[in-house]
Design a protein around this motif. Structure first.
Motif, PDB file in Angstrom:
ATOM      1  N   HIS A   1      28.253  18.979  11.479  1.00 22.03           N
ATOM      2  CA  HIS A   1      27.238  19.524  11.428  1.00 22.03           C
ATOM      3  C   HIS A   1      26.187  19.423  11.970  1.00 22.03           C
ATOM      4  N   ILE A   2      25.839  18.143  12.607  1.00 27.15           N
ATOM      5  CA  ILE A   2      24.553  18.665  13.137  1.00 27.15           C
ATOM      6  C   ILE A   2      24.010  20.307  13.762  1.00 27.15           C
ATOM      7  N   ILE A   3      26.005  20.273  14.975  1.00 27.29           N
ATOM      8  CA  ILE A   3      25.173  21.528  15.907  1.00 27.29           C
ATOM      9  C   ILE A   3      25.105  22.219  14.765  1.00 27.29           C
ATOM     10  N   ARG A   4      26.107  22.354  13.657  1.00 26.57           N
ATOM     11  CA  ARG A   4      25.454  23.540  12.310  1.00 26.57           C
ATOM     12  C   ARG A   4      24.366  23.724  12.219  1.00 26.57           C
ATOM     13  N   ASP A   5      24.175  22.116  11.747  1.00 25.61           N
ATOM     14  CA  ASP A   5      22.410  22.616  11.458  1.00 25.61           C
ATOM     15  C   ASP A   5      21.495  23.116  12.067  1.00 25.61           C
ATOM     16  N   THR A   6      21.810  22.870  13.831  1.00 25.24           N
ATOM     17  CA  THR A   6      20.620  22.941  14.604  1.00 25.24           C
ATOM     18  C   THR A   6      21.173  24.409  15.267  1.00 25.24           C
TER      19      THR A   6
ATOM     20  N   LEU B   1       9.167  15.086  16.750  1.00 22.13           N
ATOM     21  CA  LEU B   1       8.819  13.739  16.041  1.00 22.13           C
ATOM     22  C   LEU B   1      10.144  13.482  15.422  1.00 22.13           C
ATOM     23  N   LEU B   2      10.979  11.857  16.368  1.00 19.96           N
ATOM     24  CA  LEU B   2      12.189  12.246  15.710  1.00 19.96           C
ATOM     25  C   LEU B   2      11.708  11.113  15.065  1.00 19.96           C
ATOM     26  N   THR B   3      12.490  10.767  13.656  1.00 20.17           N
ATOM     27  CA  THR B   3      12.237  10.413  12.626  1.00 20.17           C
ATOM     28  C   THR B   3      13.329   9.505  12.111  1.00 20.17           C
ATOM     29  N   PRO B   4      13.381   8.331  12.306  1.00 21.44           N
ATOM     30  CA  PRO B   4      14.794   8.295  11.732  1.00 21.44           C
ATOM     31  C   PRO B   4      14.841   7.517  10.585  1.00 21.44           C
ATOM     32  N   LYS B   5      15.531   7.074   9.744  1.00 26.31           N
ATOM     33  CA  LYS B   5      15.240   6.055   8.190  1.00 26.31           C
ATOM     34  C   LYS B   5      14.718   4.237   9.097  1.00 26.31           C
ATOM     35  N   GLU B   6      13.743   3.905   8.538  1.00 24.90           N
ATOM     36  CA  GLU B   6      13.230   2.608   8.940  1.00 24.90           C
ATOM     37  C   GLU B   6      13.546   2.009  10.000  1.00 24.90           C
ATOM     38  N   VAL B   7      13.122   3.650  10.972  1.00 27.38           N
ATOM     39  CA  VAL B   7      12.501   2.953  12.685  1.00 27.38           C
ATOM     40  C   VAL B   7      10.897   3.511  12.501  1.00 27.38           C
ATOM     41  N   GLU B   8       9.964   2.232  12.606  1.00 21.18           N
ATOM     42  CA  GLU B   8       8.871   2.862  12.437  1.00 21.18           C
ATOM     43  C   GLU B   8       8.346   3.895  11.301  1.00 21.18           C
TER      44      GLU B   8
ATOM     45  N   ASP C   1      -0.274  23.376  15.260  1.00 17.84           N
ATOM     46  CA  ASP C   1       0.810  25.053  14.321  1.00 17.84           C
ATOM     47  C   ASP C   1       2.340  24.804  15.106  1.00 17.84           C
ATOM     48  N   ARG C   2       2.661  23.804  16.185  1.00 13.25           N
ATOM     49  CA  ARG C   2       3.860  23.657  16.483  1.00 13.25           C
ATOM     50  C   ARG C   2       4.716  21.732  16.241  1.00 13.25           C
ATOM     51  N   VAL C   3       4.367  21.275  15.115  1.00 16.39           N
ATOM     52  CA  VAL C   3       5.013  19.835  14.873  1.00 16.39           C
ATOM     53  C   VAL C   3       6.549  20.572  14.773  1.00 16.39           C
ATOM     54  N   ILE C   4       7.567  19.568  15.230  1.00 12.40           N
ATOM     55  CA  ILE C   4       8.978  19.633  14.308  1.00 12.40           C
ATOM     56  C   ILE C   4       9.234  18.199  14.453  1.00 12.40           C
ATOM     57  N   LEU C   5       9.480  18.263  13.482  1.00 11.60           N
ATOM     58  CA  LEU C   5       9.959  16.932  12.770  1.00 11.60           C
ATOM     59  C   LEU C   5      11.694  16.807  12.197  1.00 11.60           C
ATOM     60  N   VAL C   6      11.958  15.778  13.359  1.00 12.13           N
ATOM     61  CA  VAL C   6      13.736  15.922  13.440  1.00 12.13           C
ATOM     62  C   VAL C   6      13.893  14.937  12.827  1.00 12.13           C
ATOM     63  N   GLY C   7      14.773  15.040  11.176  1.00 10.41           N
ATOM     64  CA  GLY C   7      15.058  13.887  10.357  1.00 10.41           C
ATOM     65  C   GLY C   7      16.044  14.570   9.143  1.00 10.41           C
TER      66      GLY C   7
ATOM     67  N   LYS D   1       8.760  24.020   9.226  1.00  7.91           N
ATOM     68  CA  LYS D   1       9.219  23.853  10.673  1.00  7.91           C
ATOM     69  C   LYS D   1      10.728  22.725  10.664  1.00  7.91           C
ATOM     70  N   ALA D   2      10.799  21.473   9.526  1.00  9.67           N
ATOM     71  CA  ALA D   2      11.726  20.908  10.589  1.00  9.67           C
ATOM     72  C   ALA D   2      13.088  20.836  10.787  1.00  9.67           C
ATOM     73  N   LEU D   3      13.211  20.315  11.663  1.00  8.78           N
ATOM     74  CA  LEU D   3      15.031  19.851  11.789  1.00  8.78           C
ATOM     75  C   LEU D   3      15.773  19.549  11.522  1.00  8.78           C
ATOM     76  N   LEU D   4      16.448  19.799  10.219  1.00  4.00           N
ATOM     77  CA  LEU D   4      17.349  19.091   9.401  1.00  4.00           C
ATOM     78  C   LEU D   4      18.062  19.354   9.447  1.00  4.00           C
TER      79      LEU D   4
END
Length: 377
Positions: A210-215, A283-290, A306-312, A322-325
């Protein structure tokens, strides 16, 4: 009508992609071989009073160690140290305070070819000192095998692309399996926790698909954020800092986008004065890690760039256009394996659009000249 034959050039351009697309099937295969892969590791911990573990690896091997060490410390209640094997013999020493005997120490080496000079020297030094060594390699007859007490075959073969992906996924998964199986056998985790981790493992291959397809879908709409960049900043916390280092390395190797990787809190202290509106952030944003601290940083970055990509996760409270979800499993430790996958695929996609080879590096003779592997000494 005859099918058009795939040319050597076309195969070269898809070499990295084929390795990435193979990761789900590799994960399923390794899980089926869990008992074979973990038995010697578990047996060592059941017969040796291990209290101190040294991790030894270069480049991605170091990042893998950083991803594994927190899990080992928590689940096995063992002290860990991550070594740079090229520098360690010159500047440091094992068991400096003479706290542990040889059987209480262990060197773990998440290797690939088993020919890198630094880890081999570390393993040889451990053999002299009587400290056991466990490694993973694609070749159990590699130069790293003789000084190792246990050599685990990663069952993944080699990769055509010099940008290694699938083989590092194998190292991570095998060592995570070993750590959790050992924790269960030594009863440092409960049956409930053990069952939880087995469920996470069983979901991992589908998650990676799923991650491959979403990306890939995300890239279609956001490629312009990346194609003309010359530098990217990657920010994460805990073991995900190492996932950011690995992800940044893949994109740098494939596309020549320079990688600046920061531990989350360190960026807040050292990196904020360097930012402008075109600065590219991941910015890697896993749950519960800070998590709360990272949310504050995301808000700050968006004020200046203007180029902030949240990966979460797809449910992240600060997700934007812009987030890569992706639908990550969201385990504190195991999800590092998931978070490296988007960067692997982005490396392929950017390299393809920029017309760069992922089989022949721009400076292909560097390893031989610098003698980084024993076969080139």
């Amino acid at each position: 009508m005859e099918n058009k034959k795939t040319t050597a050039k076309e195969l070269e351009h898809t070499a990295l992609l084929r390795a990435i697309l193979d990761e789900p099937s590799l994960i399923r295969h390794l899980l089926k071989q869990k008992n074979e892969l973990t038995v010697d590791f578990v047996q060592h911990f059941m017969t040796h009073p291990v209290k101190k573990v040294y991790f030894s690896g270069q480049a991605s091997g170091t990042f893998i160690a950083k991803m594994l060490a927190p899990c080992m410390e928590k689940l096995l209640q063992i002290e860990t140290t991550i070594c740079n094997p090229a520098a360690f013999p010159h500047y440091f020493q094992f068991n400096n305070n003479h706290v542990y005997n040889a059987k209480e120490q262990l060197l773990l080496c998440p290797a690939h070819s088993g020919t890198t000079t630094g880890p081999i020297r570390m393993a040889q030094e451990c053999k002299k000192l009587g400290i056991p060594v466990i490694c993973t390699t694609i070749d159990t007859a590699s130069p790293l095998a003789p000084p190792s007490n246990i050599s685990i075959n990663k069952l993944c073969g080699s990769e055509e692309s010099f940008i290694e992906t699938r083989t590092h996924m194998a190292s991570l998964l095998i060592f995570f399996l070993c750590i959790i199986e050992t924790a269960w056998q030594k009863q440092t985790i409960s049956e409930c926790v053990y069952t939880y981790y087995q469920d996470c493992f069983s979901r991992l291959a589908d998650s990676v698909e799923h991650i491959i397809r979403d990306t890939a879908d995300w890239y279609k709409s956001h490629r312009e954020l990346l194609l003309h960049a010359d530098t990217a900043r990657y920010i994460a916390a805990g073991p995900y800092y190492a996932a950011a280092q690995e992800g940044g390395l893949k994109i740098a190797e494939a596309s020549s986008i320079s990688s600046l990787v920061y531990e989350q809190e360190e960026f807040m202290h050292t990196g904020t004065t360097q930012i402008h509106k075109d600065t590219l952030f991941f910015l890697l944003t896993p749950k519960e890690v800070e998590e709360q601290r990272m949310q504050k940083l995301i808000r700050w970055c968006r004020m200046y760039s203007d180029r902030v990509i949240l990966v979460g996760d797809q449910t992240h409270p600060l997700r934007d256009t812009k987030a890569l979800l992706c639908s990550f499993i969201n385990d504190e430790y195991l999800s590092v394996m998931e978070y490296i996958v988007p960067f692997q695929l982005l490396a392929h996609l950017i390299a393809t659009e920029r017309g760069y080879s992922v089989v022949h590096a721009a400076n292909d003779g560097a390893s031989a000249y610098l003698k980084t592997h024993t076969e080139e000494v």
